[in-house]
Design a protein around this motif. Structure first.
Motif, short mmCIF file in Angstrom:
data_model
loop_
_atom_site.label_atom_id
_atom_site.label_comp_id
_atom_site.label_asym_id
_atom_site.label_seq_id
_atom_site.Cartn_x
_atom_site.Cartn_y
_atom_site.Cartn_z
N CYS A 103 -0.69 -5.28 -6.95
CA CYS A 103 -2.09 -5.22 -7.38
C CYS A 103 -2.20 -4.63 -8.78
O CYS A 103 -3.12 -4.96 -9.52
N LEU A 130 2.57 -4.60 -1.84
CA LEU A 130 1.22 -5.05 -2.15
C LEU A 130 0.54 -4.12 -3.15
O LEU A 130 -0.16 -4.58 -4.07
N TRP A 131 0.73 -2.83 -2.97
CA TRP A 131 0.12 -1.86 -3.88
C TRP A 131 0.66 -2.04 -5.30
O TRP A 131 -0.08 -2.04 -6.28
N LEU A 132 1.97 -2.24 -5.41
CA LEU A 132 2.57 -2.46 -6.73
C LEU A 132 2.14 -3.79 -7.33
O LEU A 132 1.97 -3.90 -8.55
N ILE A 163 3.25 -2.57 2.50
CA ILE A 163 2.10 -1.92 1.86
C ILE A 163 2.47 -1.49 0.44
O ILE A 163 1.68 -1.67 -0.50
N GLY A 164 3.66 -0.94 0.26
CA GLY A 164 4.10 -0.53 -1.06
C GLY A 164 4.21 -1.70 -2.02
O GLY A 164 3.81 -1.61 -3.18
N VAL A 223 -2.55 -1.60 -11.74
CA VAL A 223 -3.53 -0.56 -11.99
C VAL A 223 -4.84 -1.24 -12.39
O VAL A 223 -4.87 -2.10 -13.25
N GLN A 224 -5.92 -0.85 -11.76
CA GLN A 224 -7.22 -1.41 -12.09
C GLN A 224 -8.03 -0.40 -12.86
O GLN A 224 -8.04 0.78 -12.52
#
Length: 175
Positions: free
Chosen positions: A27, A23-25, A20-21, A29-30
């Motif tokens: 992605c 994948l979050w990284l 999860i970490g 910053v949106q």
């Protein structure tokens, strides 16, 4: 045996949290999307200009063209149709009106509007570039109407034939 089950669960939790970490990284910053786009801000300013100066044919033409650019031909039609009569007779505004009619699927009406532009041009009321553009569009619209195509966007094949017929060149060969 109970201890190894706890270790397996902890191991799986660690793997899951790591995934999860990652994948979050990945992605990144949106940025949030603005509520009002730049096009809408421009349109609001143009609408305000037309509201303040309803007799200004140039402001009305720019607003109508902007509506066409954002694919809102109905708004372009209304902008022009509700103009004062003196403003409606402006050949450049009439040319934009013909485009809006064409985008609305009204080829015969668009052709009539282009003929009004050409009449104004023959009276010396327009520029050469407007004359050239109106002449070309009138030829294409004439072909569309002759082929019985009222809604050009709904009939792309027939529109292509009309465009080809209107723009083809006759060539003479000397033997």
């Amino acid at each position: 045996m109970l201890r190894s089950d706890v270790m397996d669960v902890r191991g799986w939790n660690l793997i899951l949290l790591t995934a999860i970490g990652v994948l979050w990284l990945a992605c990144g910053v949106q940025r949030e999307k603005p509520v009002i786009s730049d096009d809408q801000l421009v349109l609001r300013a143009l609408e305000s200009e037309v509201a303040l100066h309803p007799e200004d044919a140039v402001a009305r033409r720019v607003l109508a063209q902007s509506y066409l650019d954002v694919r809102a031909p109905g708004l372009a039609l209304r902008t022009i149709e509700f103009a004062p009569r003196a403003v409606r007779s402006n050949p450049e505004l009439e040319h934009v009106y013909a485009r809006a009619l064409l985008d609305q699927g009204r080829s015969a009406d668009a052709l009539a509007a282009e003929y009004r532009v050409l009449d104004a041009c023959s009276a010396g009321e327009c520029t050469m570039s407007l004359l050239a553009s109106a002449s070309r569009r009138a030829a294409i619209l004439h072909e569309l109407v002759a082929l019985g195509v009222e809604d050009a966007p709904a009939h792309p094949e027939a529109s292509a034939v009309a465009y080809h017929n209107a723009t083809r060149e006759a060539r003479l060969t000397l033997q």
